[in-house]
Every structure is written in C-alpha cells, then in structure tokens.
Design an enzyme around this catalytic site. Structure first.
Site, PDB file in Angstrom:
ATOM      1  N   ARG B  90      64.027  74.747  55.332  1.00 34.18           N
ATOM      2  CA  ARG B  90      64.204  73.304  55.540  1.00 34.18           C
ATOM      3  C   ARG B  90      65.389  72.799  54.735  1.00 34.18           C
ATOM      4  NH1 ARG B  90      58.426  70.738  56.317  1.00 34.18           N
ATOM      5  NH2 ARG B  90      57.225  72.658  56.380  1.00 34.18           N
ATOM      6  N   MET B 101      70.158  69.319  60.451  1.00 32.01           N
ATOM      7  CA  MET B 101      69.193  70.341  60.793  1.00 32.01           C
ATOM      8  C   MET B 101      68.028  70.206  59.851  1.00 32.01           C
ATOM      9  SD  MET B 101      69.150  74.340  60.411  1.00 32.01           S
ATOM     10  CE  MET B 101      67.570  74.374  59.565  1.00 32.01           C
ATOM     11  N   ARG B 332      56.924  62.550  49.185  1.00 32.23           N
ATOM     12  CA  ARG B 332      58.058  61.682  48.889  1.00 32.23           C
ATOM     13  C   ARG B 332      57.564  60.248  48.811  1.00 32.23           C
ATOM     14  NH1 ARG B 332      60.913  62.586  54.778  1.00 32.23           N
ATOM     15  NH2 ARG B 332      59.144  61.816  55.980  1.00 32.23           N
ATOM     16  N   CYS B 820      77.785  28.281  45.760  1.00 32.94           N
ATOM     17  CA  CYS B 820      77.019  27.994  46.958  1.00 32.94           C
ATOM     18  C   CYS B 820      77.601  28.882  48.048  1.00 32.94           C
ATOM     19  CB  CYS B 820      77.087  26.516  47.341  1.00 32.94           C
ATOM     20  SG  CYS B 820      78.734  25.934  47.704  1.00 32.94           S
TER      21      CYS B 820
END
Lengths: 863, 863
Positions: B90, B101, B332, B820
């Site tokens: 992976r 990939m 994760r 602003c």
C-alpha cells in the site's frame, strides 16, 4: 516693521516683498532709467490688511509719509491745484496674476485741479479726469461699467466718432458730469473729491482684489498659494495724452512671436497706456516712431538693449512719452512662443550673452516638441477667433475636413481630414493615423487618445467639453456654429484652440535646424538615458533621429490592429481548439517577425525592449456593427462571436484578463512572440547587425508568475538557439506596474534581468484612479485645490514614486531599471527618476528631444 | 542510509519518513494491537528512486532482507507453497493523497501456491488469486479495467449473480484463466508467477504513481509540495475472505456525521477490504457484529477506545477478521462533519480528555458558521446524487422552486425559492434576500454574490460553471437534466453540491446550543476584537448575538436599494439642479436617519462605523428594461435617463467615480449623510442610549482630499450640535483601501481618527486584479501552481499585508485601526492582523462566531 519702500530702496530680487512690478520698477530706478518716481506698499502690508480686516493707521501713516517724500522728489504737491502731483496705483503680486485689480490712472485729480489744469491743456485735463472716474468706478467701487466706459462708447457711436480724439472739450466736460451723476445714482454717494480718500480707497481695493473670485480661481488652477499676497505701486503720473508729442506704447526687446532680434512693439499718439491694450484705436507699429520722434526711438532702443542685457532675457516694456520725454513705466520678462524662446536662447549664445548651460536652462522642455510640428501662420491666427479651447494634448496645427468615424478617416486617405470623436478606443488608431488631427470631447492630457496622439505625433485636442457631436446627423456643434461632415476646421494642439475653416500651415524646416542646434548642446550634458516607445519602423526612425538610445517599449499589440492582421488576431481569439489557435498564431508570427526585424534594423546596436501582448483580448474583437462583416469574412457564426464577446467582457478591464495573465492561460501566445522575436534577431545577425533584445513581461505581480512565464520563454529560446546553432544575448525582465510587484522587488529582482516601471498603470493602481474615468470628477478636484495637477502627468513622489524608490532600493542585485509611460518625457518626473538612480526613461518619439533636454537640465541643476 | 523500517521501529511522529499509514501502523504495532506484521519502505527511498530513475540494488537488497525478517516474524515463507507468506502493498504519503496507486492484496500468490491453498480452502485461494491479478493488472500495469473487474461484472450479470459469493469454484478458476489470457493479450507478457518480481514491480508502481497526473493535479490544487514523496507499506496478508468467521470492515470510534459517541461502522462477512469500499455487496452495520461475534465486537470496541485515547482524536479504522481473529489494518484521524467535530470537542472536554484550550484548538473556524445553518437530512443526502458541484460560497442547505430573476424572487415571497443567475449585481440584493438560496454560474468565493450571501446568511453556490441558464426559456440545464421555472432544486452551500428535487432540512436548534457552549469558552481567550459588517437591524442583532463588539462597517449604499428608496436615489442622481438634488436628498435623509437610529439601538454602547456612500452612482440607475417604468414613475424623460446612464458609465468602475470622490463633487450627499447620522445619534441619546459613532470616508488617497471631506462633515456636525445644544463624541476616519493611502499613512494619521483597512479593494489594487473578472484566468493560476489559493481569501502578507503593516507602523500617532472586508473573518488573516497589532476585525454577522474562535486560537498559539 516697514511696510512701504521708495523705488530706489528696492531691487529686482525683492519680488516676494515688492511684487514683480515693484521689484522691476525699483531695479530700473536704480539703473537710472527714466522711471517716474514712486513707492511700493509691500505684500507684508497686504497680509497685515487681511489680519486687521482693513488698512491700519500705522500703514496709512507710512503711506502718507512716503507721499510727502514723493512730493519732494517730484517737486509737485498732492492735492495742490497749482502744481498737482497725480499718481497711478497698480497692483503687483510676486507672480503675474490676471483677474486682479490692475491699474488706476490720474489719481489725485479733483474738480479744482482739473479746472486749473484745463487752463493750459483742457483736453488733457478733462480726458484725465474722465479716465479717473471711469477706472475708479469700475475697479475701486465695482460699479457697472455700462454707465461709464459703456456710456462713453454709446456716446461716441451716436455721434459717429471712431476715436476718443474726436470728442470735443465740451463733450468731455459733459461726460464728466454724466459720470458723476451715475456715480451718485449707483452708490448713493458723491465721487470723492479728496485725493487722500481716493488713494487709500484705491490701495484697499487692490488688496481686496487679491481675494476676488477670478483671482482665487486663477491661483487654484495655477497652483499658486493664497498666502503670497500682492503689493501696490504708487507712481507719479506722466502724460501720454498731453499733446501730439506725447504717446503711450508697449515694446519688446525682440520679436516674441518669431524670435527675431528686432525691436517690436506699438504705440498710440496722445493716449494713455490703457488705450493701447484696450484697442480703442489701432496702434502704430514701433518703426513709425523712428520717423516721428527719432530721438525718442533711439532712447527706447537703448533702454531695451540695456534692460535685456541687465535682466539677461528678452523684455516686455510699457512706456509713455510725455511731451517728447520718454518714461519707462514697467518692464518684465517677455512671454514668447516656443519657437521664439529657442531662437532667443541660440542668439543669446551666439551673442556671447549666455553659455551652453544657459541655453539648456533657458529652453523649456515643452518648446522642443513644438519645433517638430507645423504651426499656423501668425497672420491667419491673428485674424481668427477660437471657437472653443480644449486641452492641448498633442502639439502642432492641423487643418482638414471633418469626419466622425475612424472608418471614414481611413477611407479618406487622399484628403486632409480631422477626426472628431466623443472619445477614442484602441481600434481608432488606424483612423488617427490617417487623420491630420484629432479632436475629442472627453479625456484628459493623459487619456488614451492623448497618449497615442503624442506617440504618433498627431496634433490633438482632448477634453473639448463644449463641443457637441451628433453621430447620426454627422454634425459638430460649437456654440452657435454647426459644422457638417466635410466642412473644414482647424485645430491647434499646441494651444488647444479650435478654429472654423482652413488656416494656413507653416512648415517646420527652419525650426528643425534650431532643434538640431539645441540637441548638439544637450548631448554634452544629458545624464539619464532617453529611449523611445515605438511600435513601427517610422516611429523608431523618428526616435533615433532625435537621439534616442534605443526603444524602451514596443507595444506588440499595436502590431495586430491593422486590417489584415486583426482578422487573424480575432480568429485566434475565437479558436475553439488549441490547434486552430496555433494556426492563426503561426500567421501572426510571420507578421510580427518582420516587424521586429524592421525595428532591430533601425535601432541596433541599441536595445529594443519588447513588451509581450498586454491588453485584454476583448479589445481586439469586432464592435457590434462589425460583427456581421467579420462573421462573413471569417466564416465564424455570429452567435459564436457574440458569445465570445460576452465571455471576455469585463467589469474592470484594466485589472482584468490581460498582461502576463494571457501568457499564463495561453502559453502559445507567448511562445509565438518569442519565436518571432528570436527569429528576427537571428536574421538581423545574418544581415550584419548586432541585435540587442530585451523581453518584457507585463503586469507581473508575483514571483512564481514571472518564473513561469520566464521558463516558457527560455525553453523556446533554447530550442531556437539549438536549431539554428546560434547564441544571441538577451534579457528577460518585467514591467513593474502593480504595487505588489514593487513591494516584491527583493525577490523579483533575483529572477528578472531588468525592470521597466509602467508609471501609467502604477499610478492608476496606487491611486485607485482609472485614467479613462477620472474626467468625471478631476475638475472638482482641481477646483477644490485637492489635486494641483493631473496625477498622471508628473510622478507622484509621495505614493507612486515611493513605490518605485522602494523597488529600486530593495532590489537584490543591480539590474537595468527604467521608466516607460508618459512620465518618461516629463521634466519633473525625469528629475525624480534621475535622483533615485534609474538608468533610462522611455517616452514617445516626439518627446525624445524634450526628454533629453530635461535630462541635461537635471544634470546641470545637480552640479 | 536506511531505507526500510519494520513497523516496530517507527512511531506516529515519523510521518515524513514513513508516510501517514506507515507511521500509524508502527504506532499501533508498538501499542501491541493486533496489527499484521510488516515493514515500510520510506519516502527517502522514493526520492532515491526518482534520483536513480529506478529502484537501486541497495534498496532492493534492504527490502529482501526485511522480507526475510518478516518471514521469521510471521513464521511463514514468501514463495513457499506449503506455508506461504502473502503480503499487501500500500502506498502511504505523509499527507493523504487520493489519486495515487493505493493497494494490492494477496501479493506473492503463484499458480503453485494457489493450487496448494485450494486444497484446504478453494474459494479463498481462487478468490485471492483472482483479486491479485485484477489489482496488479490495474494498478501496477495500468491495463484497461474492462478486461478484469469489468469482465467480472459482465460475467456475474450474464449469470444473474448479485455478489461474488455466488461464483462457483469452477467459475473462479475460469475467471483466473480468462484474466491471464487478457493479461497476455494486452501487454504481450505472462502474468508474473515470481513473487519477488510481483513485489518489486508493485513497489516501483507505488513510487511511479506519486507522479501520475491525478496525483500531481491534486497536489497542485491542495498546495502540497511535489518534494514530499510517498512511502510503501508491505504487510502480511490476513484473510477476511477465509470463511464465514472472517470479515472485513471499517470503523469509526464515534459517529463522524452526527458526532454521537457511538461506535459506527460496517463490515462484510467473507470479504476482503476493498469490497467494503467498492460497494459490490451492501455491508452490514457494525451493531450486527455484536450479535454474530460478540467477542470480536468487544475487541473492536476496546481497540477503538484505546486508539482514540492514544491519538486524542476520533479514529477511522480498517479491520479484518481472519477466521474469528481480529486484525487492525489501519487507523487515522477520522474525517467528520463540522457539527460532529464540534460535538467531539465538547464531549472530549466533558469526558476530561481535553481542556478549554483543547476545545479551541480542535474546533475549526469553518465549523461554527455551519452550526447556524439548517442542513440537509443525512438520509436524504445519502440517497441523492449531486448533479454538479460549484464553490461553497455561503454555507447551509436550501431547497425551493427555481426562479431566474431578482424580480421574480421578490414576487414569490410566500414560497421557498432558489434564485439562479449567471452572476449577480448589487440590485439583486432584494431578490437574494427573498430567496432561500442562490446559485450562480460565475464568480468565486469572494465574488460580489458570495460576499453579500455570507453577509445575509443566504446559502449560496457560486462558480457552478457546468450549469446552463436560458433566461428566455427560463430553464436551468445541468448535464442531461433540464429544470423549468418552478421546479424544485436543492443546494448545499456547505459543500457546493446541487441536487434535483426537494431535500429535507434539519433545523439548527441543537447546534445553536453547541455554538453557545463554544463561544462561552472562546470568550475567555479571544484577543483581537471582532466587529461585524451590518447594514440592517436584523444583521446587527445577529452579529451582537454572536458576540460582536460593535459594527465595523455599515455600507450605507445598501440602504438605498429597496423599491421605495431607489426611486429617490435615482431622482437625486438625475437632478438637473442643486435644489432638485437637495430635495431628493432630504427624503433619503429621513430614511437613513431611521436606519441609523435602529442600528445604534442594537449596538450601543459599542461603536457603529458608518461608511459614507461608496459605489459609483451608475450602479443605482435603472437597467435597460426598467427605464420605461422608471420614466413613467419619475416623470423624467427616457432620453434624459439614457443620457445620464451614458454619462456615468465607466470603463473601470472600481477605480472610477466613487468613494469620497462622490462627496467631493457633491458635497450635499456627504452633508445629508452626516445630518442623518448625527440626528439619529441625538435621538438615541434622548432614548437613554450611548451612541458611539464613527464616520468613515471611503477610497481616500490623498491628504487634502481627506481634509476637504472632513471639513464638510465637521461643519455640518458643529451646526447640528449648536442647533440642538448637545455634544456627542464622534470620530472621523478613513478606509485605507488604496495603496497610496497606506503609503501616506504618516500624514493621513495626523488628520484621521481611525483607519479601517478595506482588504478587498486594497487587494484588487495592489495586485492589479479585478475580483469580478479574475474568474477568467484564476483557474490557470491554480492549475499552474502560481497562486496557491484565492488572493482575496487570506491576506497576502508579502504585498497587501506589507502595505497594512507599513501604514500601521508609519502612523504618526496611535489611532484605532481595524479591518473590514471578507478577510476580517479569515483565520490566517486574523493571525496576521493580530501579529501586527490591529485593534479589531469586522466581518459578516454569520462569521462573527468563527472570527472570535480564530481570535482565541491565535491568542492561544501565541502564548
């Protein structure tokens, strides 16, 4: 504190205190010229007058004290019928100021004095008294002139008189009575029979007139401080109206129109000074005096020579002849035409009166531009009245038939035509080039039309707001005059005046010789380099002839506007595939390559700085009325064209999809321009030239942005060098025309080989002020003294200049830096750019000479 | 140099070296969680790969050495049929990167190993081999997927199978043969039967994919450096497809959509991980696992708790159950909705896991804005497909009937409507206010429409470039779908998604409570003050409810756009005499006075900063199709109206006749606004309020300019104070929105009582970039990595920020300074403005909460 000075106590350098007139009277008195005695009440007294809200006793007493002194000097007495002292009272500010109270003559006259004087010279006595009442009523009291000078005119008209001389003594007496009657009627009081009251009132009136509306407006327009104040001159009267051996006149030590070294002027026998100016009788030329009074003439000649020598410049004098005796009443530096000024300077040098630096100081930068232009014949000008006056946007005279569209201008190539437009767009360029002159209703001195006009040297008036254009009827209306298409008009781009009909033009041959004389001097002193903005070989040649050191700006987009090319430009923009776009670019590349080749040929070995495509693409697309034709010609559907126009239209094009943003979205445009330029350079080498090319990326505001475009350009160049096995030196730099680019100079200078400050866009962005739209409110800004002049004319040192200075000083390495844009030709801007150490300025070809002169002037000043 | 690390050798902080996935695997391995063994090939190896243009022997050898070690750890052997070690490969970059990939499973399988494995578990053996060939062909070789996964889908379809499980063993074998045939056919070589070749090719393929087009584009869009590189993880296979006691799934430690503290996820029995994501079968909710395998469920629950506690944040995990044994393949930080994130943070604090500062750090500024908005029902969203996605310009969901003009929007007040426009102009404001949502084809996140929409809290999508609007037919077309006026559509301003039909909205009651909880924490830490831009009492109230400390910007022009007032505004503009203009202004004054009174009432004693009329007057004039009506209503001739429109039209309105230029040309407008404001303040005092008013002059670029306007304002105020015998404190300051104003700060600060930096216009001018036109090329800039984000979103520190800093530091005295403009609500900008010491930021009412959060964040960071 001293508030009043005898003439003898002053000198010409005391202008701030005595005013211009007073200082010159003092100077002449000390030169022992025959100046009537007098004294000056200073500008300090004027300030005090405003402080105290009136003339203080202190000052009044000082005036009376000086008046006593004047009696002693003149051996006459004020308010004394047997030996009366009469005086004139004149204003005199440190800076010449139209609109202020000017002059009162014969002050001090009373009924009694008049009658006594009439015993020996009745005409002079009554004429003088009449004049006093008239002037006093007008300028001191502000009474309606129709009851005085107007009444006199009626009086003469009824009797068929053409001149004051025709009035009988009785009639003069009758007039005086009538005047006094009117005076009482209007103001409810009698005309003052006390000379002291007359005097004090007149002096106060001068001070008051400093703040009258016209004077205030004038100061605002000219950027003159309200705080200067004015002085008042009190001077013994001499009498040009005493008899036939008396006269008044004006005199120039040389001819102020042509520059010829001949005494020039005119005079009126038996008249007071105002008559010469007012035109009640037609004055005689000064040569006539030589016949009548040769001695006086000689005296005048000598005085003129003496004053000119003393002041070191051509003088404009007023004189009076009092019973055969010459008096000089005033002298000042003469106004003059640009051509005369240049001739004066060159003659002075030949006469050994000034040196080369003196010539450079004396000639004004604006003079030179005019030397290249045809001008109107002086006589024709004298006999013509301007219909209206616009802004003198590009100098020179032009006369031709009226047309109202760029298209018509292009189609009338064989005839002289004047193009009249509400405003102009980039597509009008072709039309402008075909016209002898251009007149627009809107736009300022730095509007698009003005810039282009100066670039191409087309005499132009912009912002002629009084004109009315009816495009449908094809008429131009100015006041009561209406002109149709094809009628002749004449425009003077040097003055901004518009005339009816066809005025005669005078060719500039002689003046060109003068120009070259000046430039051969300038060459020795100029410092900051001058280059030119030029897009064609003709412009490049003109610029190089004027001594440009290369081309600082080629606006490549101008190359695409002619009829043949715009078709491909438009097809390129409308291309629906990359291939189509590239095909059209390939055609444009050939055109552009040959343009570049021509430019390099004119300019090599000096640099040619080529700015890549800059304007928004929509500027190239057809206008509504051209769509149909273009569609037929190109085979592209109308709706496709309309869609593209819509797609590309912008709210704020100045800040839109233009500049390097085009190259970033369409790399292929940038590649095409690179190929055209490099191939042109390679060809020019084969022809034995030394091309010196600089590639300029417009509108950069970011580091990565410049890097990206630079990479595309370099890749293309490398490939061409490899293919042709050559290497040519080149630079890749950028315009600095966004504030951000200036602020990022530290980084950008690491990757750019040069900077060119685009002061027009930089000014627009720094101020947030659109040049094309500012006309809507700039007048309010001038009227209210907020902006003292057009922010685009000279570099704004506080804002725009600060950014340029910052970009220069924060650069990481020494790279070439210059300025392109209109300020490149402006004296004040050149001074600033020299001071901060820029390498060059680049301006339109027509301004190269004047920019070089400015460069020399700045250098001399800094010595 | 070490290029390969066992999982146990790393930890979560080594992301740069091991990538995110590798670092988390290492961390979990060290936590002794059940993670399949493996090793990580580092990002250094990736760099070396690009340096060497391939995988060096050195790295290959290190991989093989680690593979040996893996054999020892797993007690299995690579390329051994009796006890085969299969692995997954992976990618894992330091930053999550879609487009690269991703995963290859079952690597190491050969014909021989497959046959041996089939003896005990034929389905798993053939299914795994089939998957290997499929993935390898796709991601390593880049072969057309139609011949593999596509072929499988066809295969199943023909046979009426709905799931992979339906395939018989023979069919699986047949598939493998077909796959191999296709493999040979496409690439001309056999599928590699050597596990080592498979492995090395797969690793190289991961490295290669770092530079595939999608990955590059993604990095460009996200502003991620190309230099990071990716790591590769090689991990022992575990088999979710082994039997009915096996499964694969994904799991969140809490609900990432709602924020609820419940284990959330789904799984598939007898499947490998990709099946869950790919949706080939419908997964089961995680609760189901509790019934089937309670022990495994408990293990999962504990692991989730452990990992969440360990990482201090909600986790998103992948797991596999291999014959009843649980493995964690990845963890994760979970993605989440804004609402979920806020709930997580508040719950974490209640659970004692984080403190108040932790909450402030965890909650994102963009979360809070969403809390105020209705959102779409989660279920409805799940069942709807977005037709297109534009820019999420103003958050919240909206659903309603389509209308195409502002007029129609105003007329359909009783119905929920969505206004669809090509773009918007200021006159569309009324329409926008009547609409539930706004959808535009053009414009960016900071386009006019977007800013107004955020100000008013109208859910909005801008820049939906794929939509086609036909105003004539009143149709909206998106792809194949065409909607007519009155059809329902739904837009999600939080995501930019457009949906067909009517999606259900969920009210924000619960979320408002959460918002208050957050703000009560923020209150203790915020530093730079937050004010709001508000033009109506409703906006002011909303802003004050969110804790604004006053109004930093009242855009007075917005007060003139409603139907009743615009008539007088137009008549004022078209007035032909000063008297006419003053008459209309007197009417407008009354309106404006009552507006000001309302605002003061909402905001007092906090300041109200009123900006005087700013936009060019032509923005108020009727559009072409309104001229006739307006002419009838006002009694003004059409040609007069058209003439005025022409007269006022501008080339670059942003830099045109606007701002204080209006007050300078038409003093009476400025006088009117002053009277309205001061009278309102006087009335409010009578009502017991403490008005705190500040008058802001827009677009100043010069010292005299500001002085001039200030003098008019002060004269008016003094007269009113005298007339009413009161004195109210007030300030007169200026916007700093032109570069020149910033550069002249030293002088301007002497005469202005405060500055408000107008970052929108200042950015436009500093960049030379028109916000309304930038859409034409900004995408090119993003694509080419030139601008990393919209220059208007966050303050540009190098350019615009440098000017603001200069203006602040060069001021002659300490005066109030704030910002602003849209950047007032942006976190990065707030950080910068805090750093340089500004006093406040002012943003739209809907962003006040998030701006306050940002203020607190910045303060905590600086501690």
């Amino acid at each position: 504190m001293k508030y009043v000075y005898y003439f003898k106590e002053g000198n010409k350098d005391a202008r701030d205190l005595l005013g211009g007139k007073g200082a010159n009277l003092a100077e002449m008195a000390n030169l022992n010229l025959c100046v009537p005695n007098g004294f000056t009440i200073t500008t300090k007294a004027c300030h005090k007058y405003y402080e105290d809200n009136g003339l203080s006793d202190e000052i009044k007493n000082e005036i009376l004290e000086k008046l006593k002194g004047l009696e002693t000097l003149t051996k006459k007495k004020f308010n004394d019928k047997s030996n009366p002292l009469l005086v004139s009272v004149r204003s005199g500010a440190p800076i010449s100021m139209p609109g202020m109270m000017d002059t009162i003559l014969n002050l001090g006259m009373t009924e009694e004095i008049c009658e006594e004087m009439a015993k020996t010279n009745p005409r002079m006595a009554y004429d003088s008294y009449r004049r006093l009442i008239e002037m006093y009523s007008d300028v001191v009291m502000g009474y309606d002139t129709s009851k005085f000078s107007g009444y006199l005119n009626e009086f003469k008209k009824v009797r068929g008189y053409t001149s004051d001389i025709d009035l009988t003594i009785d009639e003069l007496k009758e007039l005086i009575l009538k005047y006094k009657e009117h005076y009482l009627e209007i103001g409810g009081s009698y005309f003052p029979d006390d000379p002291y009251i007359q005097l004090i009132n007149a002096i106060e009136a001068v001070f008051k007139s400093w703040n009258n509306e016209r004077a205030i407006t004038y100061r605002k327009v000219m950027g003159i401080s309200d705080l200067i104040g004015t002085a008042v001159n009190v001077q013994e009267m001499v009498y040009g109206n005493k008899n036939e051996k008396s006269a008044s006149g004006v005199l120039f030590s040389r001819n102020p129109a042509t520059g010829e070294n001949v005494l020039t002027g005119e005079f009126l026998l038996n008249a007071q000074g105002e008559d010469v100016v007012a035109g009640v009788r037609t004055p005689e030329p000064i040569e006539k005096l030589k016949e009548i009074m040769p001695d006086v003439y000689n005296g005048l000649y000598e005085t003129a020579q003496k004053l000119e020598a003393h002041y070191g410049d051509v003088q404009d004098m007023e004189f009076t002849i009092d019973d055969g005796r010459l008096y000089i009443l005033q002298t000042r530096t003469s106004k003059r035409t640009p051509i005369a000024n240049v001739k004066f300077a060159l003659d002075f040098k030949n006469e050994g009166k000034i040196d080369e630096k003196g010539v450079i100081k004396m000639v004004k930068d604006s003079d030179l531009e005019v030397l290249l232009k045809p001008t109107f014949d002086e006589n024709d000008l004298k006999n013509s009245k301007a219909l209206t006056t616009g802004l003198p946007a590009s100098p020179g005279g032009a006369t031709g038939k009226l047309v109202f569209t760029s298209e018509e201008a292009k189609n009338s190539k064989l005839e002289d035509i004047i193009l009249v437009r509400e405003e102009t767009s980039p597509e009008d360029i072709d039309g402008m080039l075909s016209a002898k002159g251009l007149l627009t209703k809107t736009g300022g001195l730095t509007s698009h039309a003005a810039i282009i006009a100066r670039t191409f040297g087309v005499p132009t008036i912009t912002g002629a707001s009084e004109i009315e254009i009816d495009y449908n009827r094809k008429t131009l209306t100015i006041g009561d005059n209406t002109f149709n298409e094809g009628d002749y008009i004449s425009i003077d781009g040097t003055t901004g005046n518009v005339y009816a009909g066809k005025l005669k033009l005078v060719a500039p041959n002689e003046t060109k010789i003068m120009l070259n004389d000046i430039l051969s001097i300038v060459k020795k002193y100029e410092k900051i380099q001058v280059r030119a903005n030029a897009d064609t070989k003709e412009e490049a040649r003109l610029a190089m002839e004027s001594g440009a050191k290369g081309i600082g700006l080629v606006r490549t987009e101008h190359m695409f506007f002619n009829e043949e090319r715009i078709l491909h430009m438009r097809k390129m923009i409308l291309a629906s595939t990359l291939k189509e776009r590239k095909d059209e670019l390939a055609i444009l590349e050939k055109y552009q390559e040959s343009d570049f080749e021509e430019l390099i040929k004119e300019v090599s070995p000096y640099p040619v700085i080529v700015r890549y495509l800059d304007p928004p693409l929509h500027e190239f697309l057809p206008k509504e009325n051209e769509i149909e034709d273009f569609s037929k010609e190109s085979g592209i559907d109308e709706w496709v064209i309309r869609n593209k126009i819509k797609e590309l239209s912008e709210v704020n094009p100045m800040m839109g999809f233009r500049g390097c943003r085009l190259a970033i979205k369409y790399n292929e445009i940038c590649v095409m321009q690179t190929k055209a330029l490099i191939n042109a350079a390679i060809k020019s080498i084969k022809n034995g030239l030394k091309p010196n090319i600089e590639i300029m990326i417009p509108l950069t505001n970011d580091i990565r942005e410049f890097k990206y475009v630079r990479a595309i350009v370099e890749k293309t160049i490398t490939a061409l060098f490899k293919a042709y096995n050559v290497k040519i030196p080149y630079k890749i730099g950028t315009m600095i025309e966004t504030p951000r680019a200036a602020l990022l100079s530290k980084e950008i200078s690491k990757i750019a080989d040069f900077y060119s400050f685009g002061t027009n866009d930089l000014t627009q962005l720094t101020y947030g002020l659109s040049r094309d739209d500012a006309g809507k409110f700039l007048n309010s800004y001038y009227d209210k003294n907020i902006y003292l002049s057009d922010p685009f004319k000279s570099v704004d040192e506080l804002g725009v200049g600060a950014l340029i200075k910052f970009a220069k000083s924060s650069a990481s390495r020494k790279i070439e830096m210059g300025v392109c844009g209109e300020q490149g030709g402006d004296y004040n801007s050149i001074k600033f750019f020299t001071k901060i150490g820029l390498d060059y300025v680049s301006c339109s070809p027509n301004r190269v000479a004047s920019a070089r002169l400015s460069s020399a002037k700045v250098q001399i000043e800094n010595e």
